[in-house]
Scaffold this motif. Sequence first.
Motif, mmCIF file in Angstrom:
data_model
loop_
_atom_site.group_PDB
_atom_site.id
_atom_site.type_symbol
_atom_site.label_atom_id
_atom_site.label_comp_id
_atom_site.label_asym_id
_atom_site.label_seq_id
_atom_site.Cartn_x
_atom_site.Cartn_y
_atom_site.Cartn_z
ATOM 1 N N LYS A 1 -12.593 -5.457 -0.035
ATOM 2 C CA LYS A 1 -13.197 -6.779 -0.162
ATOM 3 C C LYS A 1 -12.441 -7.631 -1.187
ATOM 4 C CE LYS A 1 -17.153 -6.474 -2.186
ATOM 5 N NZ LYS A 1 -16.966 -7.108 -3.496
ATOM 6 N N ALA B 1 -18.203 -0.465 2.543
ATOM 7 C CA ALA B 1 -17.831 0.093 1.232
ATOM 8 C C ALA B 1 -16.369 0.517 1.238
ATOM 9 C CB ALA B 1 -18.721 1.287 0.941
ATOM 10 N N TYR C 1 -10.893 2.726 2.538
ATOM 11 C CA TYR C 1 -9.657 3.287 1.981
ATOM 12 C C TYR C 1 -9.925 4.196 0.784
ATOM 13 C CZ TYR C 1 -7.062 -0.018 4.834
ATOM 14 O OH TYR C 1 -6.535 -0.702 5.889
ATOM 15 N N GLU D 1 0.377 -5.542 3.259
ATOM 16 C CA GLU D 1 -0.743 -5.116 2.412
ATOM 17 C C GLU D 1 -2.100 -5.092 3.115
ATOM 18 O OE1 GLU D 1 -0.909 -4.556 -1.213
ATOM 19 O OE2 GLU D 1 1.195 -4.051 -0.865
ATOM 20 N N LEU D 2 -2.201 -5.801 4.237
ATOM 21 C CA LEU D 2 -3.524 -5.915 4.859
ATOM 22 C C LEU D 2 -3.540 -5.304 6.254
ATOM 23 C CD1 LEU D 2 -4.301 -9.664 3.958
ATOM 24 C CD2 LEU D 2 -4.968 -7.638 2.674
#
Length: 819
Positions: free
Chosen positions: A38, A34, A293, A12-13
């Motif tokens: 986060k 942005a 993303y 996932e990361l």
Amino acid sequence: MIKDFLEKIEEELNEEQRRAVCYDKGPSLVIAGAGSGKTRVLTYKIAYLLEQGYKPWNILALTFTNKAAREMKERIARLVGHELAAGLWMGTFHSVFSRILRKEADEIGFSSHFTIYDQADSRNLIKTVIREMGLDDKTYKPATIAAHISNAKNRLILPEAYLSDNAVRMADQAAKIPMTGEIYLRYMSRLRQADVMDFDDLLLYTYILLKEHPEVCGRYADKFDFVLVDEYQDTNYAQHCIVWELTQKKQQVCVVGDDAQSIYSFRGANIDNILNFTQKYNNAKLFKLEQNYRSTKTIVSAANSLISHNDRQIPKDVFSDKEKGSPLHVYSAYSDIEEAEIVVNQIAALRRKEKMEYDGFAILYRTNAQSRTFEEALRKRGMPYRIYGGLSFYQRKEIKDVIAYCRLAVNPHDEEAFKRVINYPARGIGQTTVDKIVSVASTDGVSLWEVVSRPEEHSLPVNKGTMGKLKSFTDIISGFIEETEQMDAVFLTQEIIRESGIMREIFQDMSPEGMSRQENVQELLNGVQEFVSRRLEEGQSTGLSDFLQEVSLLSDLDEDESDEQHKVTLMTIHSAKGLEFPVVFIVGMEENLFPSPMAGNSQRALEEERRLFYVAITRAERYCYLSFARSRYRFGKTEFSNPSRFLHDIDPRYVEMDAQDGFSFGQTRRRKFASERAQTELRSSLPSVSKLCKYEDEDDYGTSYRERHHRAYGEGVGASSPIVAKVSGLKPLGSVNRQALMRDAKCGGAGLTVVPSPSASAKDNSELRAGMRIEHERFGLGVVKAVEGSGENTKATVEFQNTGTKQLLLRFARFKVVE
Ligand SMILES: Nc1ncnc2c1ncn2[C@@H]1O[C@H](COP(=O)(O)OP(=O)(O)OP(=O)(O)O)[C@@H](O)[C@H]1O
């Protein structure tokens, strides 16, 4: 379990996100560009700590809103189970620390049952204190004093320190409120006597508790093995100090944020907290999340090029792996009316072309008041919308109040309107009196107005004092009623706002909420002005009752909320923080609007405005549209606007504009668009509009409304609109000056060409033929389809490019023939 979790992290990361999540060897700063995930990182980090064996009750996670805390807890629960997630200390600064304060209250002289005052309670107490001290609450406006006190508390300045600070004293003296420190002192002791804390006290007393009671501080510092803070760029000084007190010993702290999205300085946020974090915690590790993303490459590049113009920032290189995407499209509209139509047309076109639902669209603006024109355009087209984080224009309290007076002026027997304003603004007519009026009216079978107009005849049981107050009220309303016969809606609405006392009530509150109310009332006037101009051109009546008729139809639709799930979202840029939409329209990209005129020439403030624009652009996933109106009504006249300087900050490679729009991107940045000379020339040719608007109210405020607003909004270039000219006997702006403006604006610097709106000339009108193209001041470009009638009654049917087909009475129409 651990293995599964690590696999999940792997899946996932991205690498940098993983590194940020898995670091627990000391303080860390996660700079999250942005759309860089986060929330995902914070969620995984907390889950990771739990998987590492940290106990939930030893983890403190501070968020900016309750909603963020709730959502994050749910996401963590999905990763580690509900039981573990439920034990976390997670919430906003205020909620977490009020919990601690209740527990430790006796340490600082409060009971554990202390009450928390909201903003309204705290303002009321400040008002009481001001009066008790024999001060005038028109000089010492409670909202202003409250802002000073709040500011001091957020900076951890106690009353004694406030009183002994020379610089503060001098500033208060210069602002003609030298007793502010004494008010603060007395207000604080009154709060204490009543066992009450206001919102800012929750932070102030937490700090005092931790600072002055080392054993208490030690307990919590020991308890929290790890402290995480979300949206660190928006913390104030008090929050920053509290975090420091809790973490300086163990240094196990992770703060996450984006300095480029720090937009809350008006609430005390201090960008320095994030900029200086690695100096404060000098062994802090810095992680930069730079992959976006959310958005296309072009949108990310455009946003990067914009923000590169800010000096104060942590360097980062945000990038996107998504498709290249289309350039940001800039629309130049003739007026705010055309701007709204362009946006709505574009929504319709994209829905058709890309089969998108309404909820894929967001319209973002700088000030709440701007929603009006977009709401009206959307309604006209039957498009469902919602106002995120607010009410629709005609549902806002201040608008309903003004409209209630207007309704009384047209029909004094209107009971709901009567009840709404009989004691608003406060004129000492209490609920008991209102109940008596209602009761007498019901017994006698007459309206409430009838009772207060002839109280003796109806034997209204009130004393002489109350009788006098009722008389003043009926006098005001009677004055309006008389004027409805002779005056148009613009004049009367202005009169109502002034004479009812609403102006005095609203325009003395200079807090951000107060300013927003002022802007709404001003926007209502703009709406009335627009209505009158349009009706004149259409050859229809322009009275207040006609305007109310139109408004009631709008409000009717309001109540008849469609069940449609998918709605266009309208909101201020501030409320859009953290959200994302496939298509974003950023509207009102004009000087004097965005950047906000309140920013003045302050570099710090202008950088914050630029960050706000950055937040707006980065909400867009696929398409981002920017628009500006070349004119809008303001202060009772048409004002010409220049495109926002921020449009120049975007690299031209990432923007496009229709060729005919008369605007070009150039290399030279930030010079005045229209020359000073043209502006001065134009201004000096203007008769005093204030004679009509009569906003001046020096007696009460010392400074006039216009003066304050012009200070706030900057001096605009203006021309009287037809109705202003008609009612006041003023002449419309002479063509010489307008041409001078056009000439100067065209060759004005900055590589921008601004062509002001056209004006009509008799020659244009008499020669008007079907097939001709015209430029109308508000409706934009159009083709004449037919010309009928003769003399004063000549009418033209015009098909406008963006605003539809309209019939114009040429005598009043403001346009010029372009071919
Ligand atoms: N590693 C990743 N792989 C795929 N998608 C990701 C990844 N990390 C985040 N995302 C997605 O990116 C989008 C943006 O994430 P998120 O809303 O957390 O960003 P943010 O940093 O809070 O943005 P902003 O500060 O601009 O509001 C979300 O749709 C999220 O699911």
